[in-house]
Design a protein around this motif. Sequence first.
Motif, PDB file in Angstrom:
ATOM      1  N   ALA A 115       0.737  -1.272   0.003  1.00 53.46           N
ATOM      2  CA  ALA A 115       0.205   0.041  -0.116  1.00 53.46           C
ATOM      3  C   ALA A 115       0.837   1.125   0.018  1.00 53.46           C
ATOM      4  O   ALA A 115       0.313   2.126  -0.927  1.00 53.46           O
ATOM      5  N   ARG A 116       1.922   1.378   0.774  1.00 49.00           N
ATOM      6  CA  ARG A 116       2.795   2.656   0.697  1.00 49.00           C
ATOM      7  C   ARG A 116       3.602   2.611  -0.600  1.00 49.00           C
ATOM      8  O   ARG A 116       3.468   3.859  -1.022  1.00 49.00           O
ATOM      9  N   ASP A 118       2.458   1.549  -3.574  1.00 45.10           N
ATOM     10  CA  ASP A 118       1.194   2.142  -4.557  1.00 45.10           C
ATOM     11  C   ASP A 118       0.894   3.642  -4.241  1.00 45.10           C
ATOM     12  O   ASP A 118       0.889   4.389  -5.163  1.00 45.10           O
ATOM     13  N   TYR A 119       0.947   3.886  -2.924  1.00 43.94           N
ATOM     14  CA  TYR A 119       0.508   5.506  -2.532  1.00 43.94           C
ATOM     15  C   TYR A 119       1.979   6.161  -2.973  1.00 43.94           C
ATOM     16  O   TYR A 119       1.689   7.242  -3.945  1.00 43.94           O
ATOM     17  N   ARG A 122       1.532   6.742  -6.849  1.00 37.46           N
ATOM     18  CA  ARG A 122       0.307   7.552  -7.332  1.00 37.46           C
ATOM     19  C   ARG A 122       0.519   8.933  -6.976  1.00 37.46           C
ATOM     20  O   ARG A 122       0.176   9.733  -7.408  1.00 37.46           O
ATOM     21  N   THR A 123       1.403   9.181  -6.106  1.00 40.38           N
ATOM     22  CA  THR A 123       1.583  10.651  -5.426  1.00 40.38           C
ATOM     23  C   THR A 123       2.807  11.120  -6.039  1.00 40.38           C
ATOM     24  O   THR A 123       3.076  12.259  -5.621  1.00 40.38           O
TER      25      THR A 123
END
Length: 125
Positions: A115-116, A118-119, A122-123
């Motif tokens: 999740a980290r 992926d985040y 994305r950012t």
Amino acid sequence: MNPLTAKTDEAKATCPIRSVLANVMGKWSSLILLVLEHGPQRFSAIKRIVGDITQRVLTENLRSLEADGYITRRVEPGPPIEVHYELTDIGREFVANYKPLVNWALTRREDVYTARADYAARTAK
């Protein structure tokens, strides 16, 4: 459920999250308590097992845990003088309740790492 919002000093002082859990759920305090789960330890052993903690931070956390009643400090006369730290009943009870969360973290850590990543992807700019 207890209200999470504390607008007064009295509400802050009586909030179980702020007045009890915040002191014991810190990174260092939690690790120290997990080390002591296996029995009494000397200061140097705790420092060696935790690894990346400074002597000052370890001392501060041990004092805080002792003040809150999670551990005891026992001095054995020498030579050399030996100081041992050990869980109290409340410390053992805390660790017993905390261990399921630790085990959950071990089980789900890859999901959190994913999740980290992926985040971050994305950012990223």
